[in-house]
Design a protein around this motif. Structure first.
Motif, PDB file in Angstrom:
ATOM      1  N   THR A  85       0.807  -1.228   0.000  1.00 48.23           N
ATOM      2  CA  THR A  85       0.000   0.000   0.000  1.00 48.23           C
ATOM      3  C   THR A  85       0.840   1.278   0.000  1.00 48.23           C
ATOM      4  O   THR A  85       0.290   2.373   0.055  1.00 48.23           O
ATOM      5  N   ARG A  86       2.174   1.149  -0.084  1.00 46.56           N
ATOM      6  CA  ARG A  86       2.960   2.393  -0.223  1.00 46.56           C
ATOM      7  C   ARG A  86       2.651   2.946  -1.616  1.00 46.56           C
ATOM      8  O   ARG A  86       2.433   2.194  -2.569  1.00 46.56           O
ATOM      9  N   ARG A  87       2.535   4.250  -1.718  1.00 44.01           N
ATOM     10  CA  ARG A  87       2.168   4.855  -3.010  1.00 44.01           C
ATOM     11  C   ARG A  87       3.011   6.075  -3.276  1.00 44.01           C
ATOM     12  O   ARG A  87       3.344   6.830  -2.362  1.00 44.01           O
ATOM     13  N   SER A  88       3.346   6.274  -4.546  1.00 49.36           N
ATOM     14  CA  SER A  88       3.992   7.519  -4.950  1.00 49.36           C
ATOM     15  C   SER A  88       2.952   8.623  -4.826  1.00 49.36           C
ATOM     16  O   SER A  88       1.881   8.515  -5.409  1.00 49.36           O
ATOM     17  N   THR A  89       3.275   9.645  -4.060  1.00 49.78           N
ATOM     18  CA  THR A  89       2.277  10.683  -3.778  1.00 49.78           C
ATOM     19  C   THR A  89       2.695  12.004  -4.414  1.00 49.78           C
ATOM     20  O   THR A  89       3.837  12.441  -4.270  1.00 49.78           O
ATOM     21  N   ARG A  90       1.727  12.615  -5.093  1.00 46.03           N
ATOM     22  CA  ARG A  90       2.011  13.886  -5.801  1.00 46.03           C
ATOM     23  C   ARG A  90       1.061  14.981  -5.353  1.00 46.03           C
ATOM     24  O   ARG A  90       0.715  15.874  -6.121  1.00 46.03           O
ATOM     25  N   ASN A  91       0.607  14.902  -4.098  1.00 43.58           N
ATOM     26  CA  ASN A  91      -0.334  15.883  -3.553  1.00 43.58           C
ATOM     27  C   ASN A  91      -0.098  15.962  -2.035  1.00 43.58           C
ATOM     28  O   ASN A  91      -0.359  14.986  -1.317  1.00 43.58           O
ATOM     29  N   PHE A 177       8.770  18.831  -8.277  1.00 44.02           N
ATOM     30  CA  PHE A 177       8.650  18.600  -6.832  1.00 44.02           C
ATOM     31  C   PHE A 177       7.239  18.269  -6.355  1.00 44.02           C
ATOM     32  O   PHE A 177       7.045  17.943  -5.190  1.00 44.02           O
ATOM     33  N   ARG A 178       6.261  18.379  -7.230  1.00 43.44           N
ATOM     34  CA  ARG A 178       4.886  17.967  -6.929  1.00 43.44           C
ATOM     35  C   ARG A 178       4.362  18.531  -5.611  1.00 43.44           C
ATOM     36  O   ARG A 178       3.670  17.867  -4.847  1.00 43.44           O
ATOM     37  N   GLY A 179       4.766  19.745  -5.326  1.00 39.87           N
ATOM     38  CA  GLY A 179       4.236  20.432  -4.142  1.00 39.87           C
ATOM     39  C   GLY A 179       4.703  19.854  -2.811  1.00 39.87           C
ATOM     40  O   GLY A 179       4.157  20.183  -1.754  1.00 39.87           O
ATOM     41  N   THR A 217       5.510   9.789   0.307  1.00 33.37           N
ATOM     42  CA  THR A 217       6.826  10.015  -0.321  1.00 33.37           C
ATOM     43  C   THR A 217       6.713   9.956  -1.843  1.00 33.37           C
ATOM     44  O   THR A 217       5.715   9.483  -2.377  1.00 33.37           O
ATOM     45  N   LEU A 218       7.763  10.424  -2.490  1.00 32.23           N
ATOM     46  CA  LEU A 218       7.873  10.289  -3.956  1.00 32.23           C
ATOM     47  C   LEU A 218       9.349  10.202  -4.341  1.00 32.23           C
ATOM     48  O   LEU A 218      10.132  11.120  -4.033  1.00 32.23           O
ATOM     49  N   TRP A 219       9.715   9.108  -4.999  1.00 35.26           N
ATOM     50  CA  TRP A 219      11.057   9.026  -5.582  1.00 35.26           C
ATOM     51  C   TRP A 219      11.166  10.142  -6.603  1.00 35.26           C
ATOM     52  O   TRP A 219      10.231  10.349  -7.381  1.00 35.26           O
ATOM     53  N   CYS A 220      12.275  10.866  -6.636  1.00 35.77           N
ATOM     54  CA  CYS A 220      12.304  12.022  -7.529  1.00 35.77           C
ATOM     55  C   CYS A 220      13.474  11.947  -8.515  1.00 35.77           C
ATOM     56  O   CYS A 220      14.522  12.581  -8.324  1.00 35.77           O
ATOM     57  N   GLY A 221      13.233  11.174  -9.574  1.00 36.18           N
ATOM     58  CA  GLY A 221      14.232  11.041 -10.638  1.00 36.18           C
ATOM     59  C   GLY A 221      14.520  12.373 -11.305  1.00 36.18           C
ATOM     60  O   GLY A 221      15.655  12.638 -11.709  1.00 36.18           O
ATOM     61  N   PHE A 222      13.485  13.217 -11.392  1.00 35.85           N
ATOM     62  CA  PHE A 222      13.691  14.520 -12.038  1.00 35.85           C
ATOM     63  C   PHE A 222      14.677  15.369 -11.240  1.00 35.85           C
ATOM     64  O   PHE A 222      15.575  15.999 -11.796  1.00 35.85           O
ATOM     65  N   VAL A 246      23.157  10.296  -4.887  1.00 34.39           N
ATOM     66  CA  VAL A 246      22.707   8.999  -5.411  1.00 34.39           C
ATOM     67  C   VAL A 246      21.231   9.066  -5.816  1.00 34.39           C
ATOM     68  O   VAL A 246      20.871   8.641  -6.906  1.00 34.39           O
ATOM     69  N   TYR A 247      20.407   9.636  -4.960  1.00 35.95           N
ATOM     70  CA  TYR A 247      18.992   9.786  -5.340  1.00 35.95           C
ATOM     71  C   TYR A 247      18.287  10.748  -4.397  1.00 35.95           C
ATOM     72  O   TYR A 247      18.815  11.104  -3.345  1.00 35.95           O
ATOM     73  N   VAL A 248      17.094  11.143  -4.842  1.00 40.21           N
ATOM     74  CA  VAL A 248      16.323  12.139  -4.087  1.00 40.21           C
ATOM     75  C   VAL A 248      14.945  11.562  -3.776  1.00 40.21           C
ATOM     76  O   VAL A 248      14.337  10.912  -4.635  1.00 40.21           O
TER      77      VAL A 248
HETATM   78  C1  LIG Z   1      13.631   5.367  -9.274  1.00 41.18           C
HETATM   79  C2  LIG Z   1      12.306   6.074  -9.391  1.00 41.18           C
HETATM   80  C3  LIG Z   1      12.254   7.389  -9.830  1.00 41.18           C
HETATM   81  C4  LIG Z   1      11.037   8.063  -9.928  1.00 41.18           C
HETATM   82  N1  LIG Z   1      11.006   9.394 -10.294  1.00 41.18           N
HETATM   83  C5  LIG Z   1       9.822  10.039 -10.309  1.00 41.18           C
HETATM   84  C6  LIG Z   1       9.760  11.436 -10.607  1.00 41.18           C
HETATM   85  O1  LIG Z   1      10.771  12.099 -10.849  1.00 41.18           O
HETATM   86  N2  LIG Z   1       8.552  12.045 -10.614  1.00 41.18           N
HETATM   87  C7  LIG Z   1       7.396  11.353 -10.345  1.00 41.18           C
HETATM   88  O2  LIG Z   1       6.321  11.945 -10.361  1.00 41.18           O
HETATM   89  N3  LIG Z   1       7.425  10.022 -10.046  1.00 41.18           N
HETATM   90  C8  LIG Z   1       8.592   9.364 -10.010  1.00 41.18           C
HETATM   91  N4  LIG Z   1       8.633   8.031  -9.668  1.00 41.18           N
HETATM   92  C9  LIG Z   1       7.393   7.343  -9.312  1.00 41.18           C
HETATM   93  C10 LIG Z   1       6.936   6.337 -10.353  1.00 41.18           C
HETATM   94  O3  LIG Z   1       6.485   7.035 -11.465  1.00 41.18           O
HETATM   95  C11 LIG Z   1       5.861   5.499  -9.664  1.00 41.18           C
HETATM   96  O4  LIG Z   1       6.507   4.495  -8.955  1.00 41.18           O
HETATM   97  C12 LIG Z   1       4.819   4.937 -10.606  1.00 41.18           C
HETATM   98  O5  LIG Z   1       4.032   6.001 -11.040  1.00 41.18           O
HETATM   99  C13 LIG Z   1       3.940   3.887  -9.904  1.00 41.18           C
HETATM  100  O6  LIG Z   1       3.284   4.408  -8.788  1.00 41.18           O
HETATM  101  P1  LIG Z   1       3.461   3.762  -7.336  1.00 41.18           P
HETATM  102  O7  LIG Z   1       4.849   4.061  -6.882  1.00 41.18           O
HETATM  103  O8  LIG Z   1       2.410   4.411  -6.491  1.00 41.18           O
HETATM  104  O9  LIG Z   1       3.235   2.282  -7.448  1.00 41.18           O
HETATM  105  C14 LIG Z   1       9.835   7.367  -9.586  1.00 41.18           C
HETATM  106  C15 LIG Z   1       9.908   6.037  -9.129  1.00 41.18           C
HETATM  107  C16 LIG Z   1      11.121   5.408  -9.004  1.00 41.18           C
HETATM  108  C17 LIG Z   1      11.152   4.006  -8.447  1.00 41.18           C
END
Ligand SMILES: Cc1cc2nc3c(=O)[nH]c(=O)nc-3n(C[C@H](O)[C@H](O)[C@H](O)COP(=O)(O)O)c2cc1C
Length: 294
Positions: A85-91, A177-179, A217-222, A246-248
């Motif tokens: 249930t962990r999710r990438s959050t953009r809000n 940075f999605r806020g 949280t949100l992994w931030c490749g950008f 290494v990563y953000v």
């Molecule tokens: C290494 C990595 C880098 C990511 N970079 C970004 C990013 O820069 N911006 C973003 O909105 N999401 C980023 N994400 C999130 C992915 O897009 C996300 O995992 C995918 O949308 C699936 O959603 P979930 O994590 O909720 O399962 C990244 C995820 C990973 C693992």
């Protein structure tokens, strides 16, 4: 090198577990069957001797066994649910995460594993939403000027995959940075044996522990790409000299709630059974290429 390896002879039951579990052979038994540090240069400071001792008889590097966390039984269903249930959050809520919660996250990070127990990660935190806003503006301004140069404009339009992000970014969306009100950057010395693996493992633990604390949280490749493109931001983030980002990861209190787990496509899995293998020369060459490309 002084590891301050000490054995409380009144507590030691001479079971030898510490010596047997010593990965590098730094520990040995003396003639009375008590462990001692025979080869201090071999010790990688993993503290396995300290952790395994059934009686808390060992101290190393000044650590007191009584100050260690006890081993608890954890419900596997809870761990699985945390992962599912962990999710990438953009809000995110536009507020700071309480200081005490950030301190808990920092304290957890000391426990993440590192290759060869190198254990020299650095974490740069933005803990104040106003500082985050300042950083966001600086990064966005820099990117806008970059995207407006002729060459980049030309290539950015060709790269279809990123075109929608570029357009949204130029329309003022916070694509990078999605806020999020906070970020953490993990960096490691360039001589680290497992530089990328160590940093990614640390943030993976961070993501899950943050969720257990009610954060998103949100992994931030950008942002990682921004740090590579504009090294001067590494100075702003006080990444130590000789360290590579290494990563953000962005984090904060989520402003949305996911009600259930997703149902991702399955990865592929194989179970290896005993079998003969015959590999043709072309497959051998291809495999070599696949293993080393990137
Ligand atoms: C290494 C990595 C880098 C990511 N970079 C970004 C990013 O820069 N911006 C973003 O909105 N999401 C980023 N994400 C999130 C992915 O897009 C996300 O995992 C995918 O949308 C699936 O959603 P979930 O994590 O909720 O399962 C990244 C995820 C990973 C693992």
């Amino acid at each position: 090198m002084n590891h301050k390896f000490k054995v409380d002879e009144n507590k030691c039951i001479k079971c030898g577990l510490c010596v047997n579990d010593c990965l590098t052979g730094a520990l040995e038994k003396n003639k009375d069957n008590l462990p001692f540090m025979k080869n201090p240069l071999k010790c990688i400071k993993c503290q396995h001797c300290f952790a395994i001792c059934p009686n808390g008889a060992i101290s190393i590097m000044g650590k007191n066994p009584e100050d260690s966390a006890a081993v608890k039984q954890i419900n596997p269903d809870d761990i699985l649910n945390l992962i599912q249930t962990r999710r990438s959050t953009r809000n995110y809520k536009q507020e700071n995460v309480p200081k005490e919660t950030i301190e808990k996250l920092k304290a957890m990070l000391n426990y993440v594993p590192t290759g060869c127990n190198f254990h020299k990660l650095h974490f740069s935190f933005i803990e104040d939403i106003n500082v985050m806003d300042e950083f966001r503006v600086m990064v966005n301004n820099k990117l806008i000027s970059l995207l407006n140069t002729k060459t980049v404009k030309f290539f950015a339009d060709k790269l279809n995959k990123f075109a929608k992000y570029k357009d949204a970014f130029l329309n003022g969306e916070d694509v990078i940075f999605r806020g999020a009100p906070h970020l953490v950057v993990v960096s490691a010395p360039i001589e680290s044996p497992c530089i990328n693996q160590d940093g990614i493992i640390a943030l993976s633990y961070f993501e899950l522990y943050a969720k257990s604390l009610g954060l998103s949280t949100l992994w931030c490749g950008f942002c990682q790409a921004v740090l590579k493109l504009f090294p001067s931001f590494c100075e702003y983030l006080q990444i130590p000299k000789g360290y590579q980002p290494v990563y953000v990861m962005l984090f904060g209190i989520g402003n949305i709630e996911y009600k259930r787990a997703t149902q991702p496509d399955e990865f592929t899995f194989t179970t290896i059974e005993q079998h003969e293998i015959e590999v043709g020369i072309f497959d051998k060459i291809k495999r070599f290429f696949w293993n080393f490309i990137r």
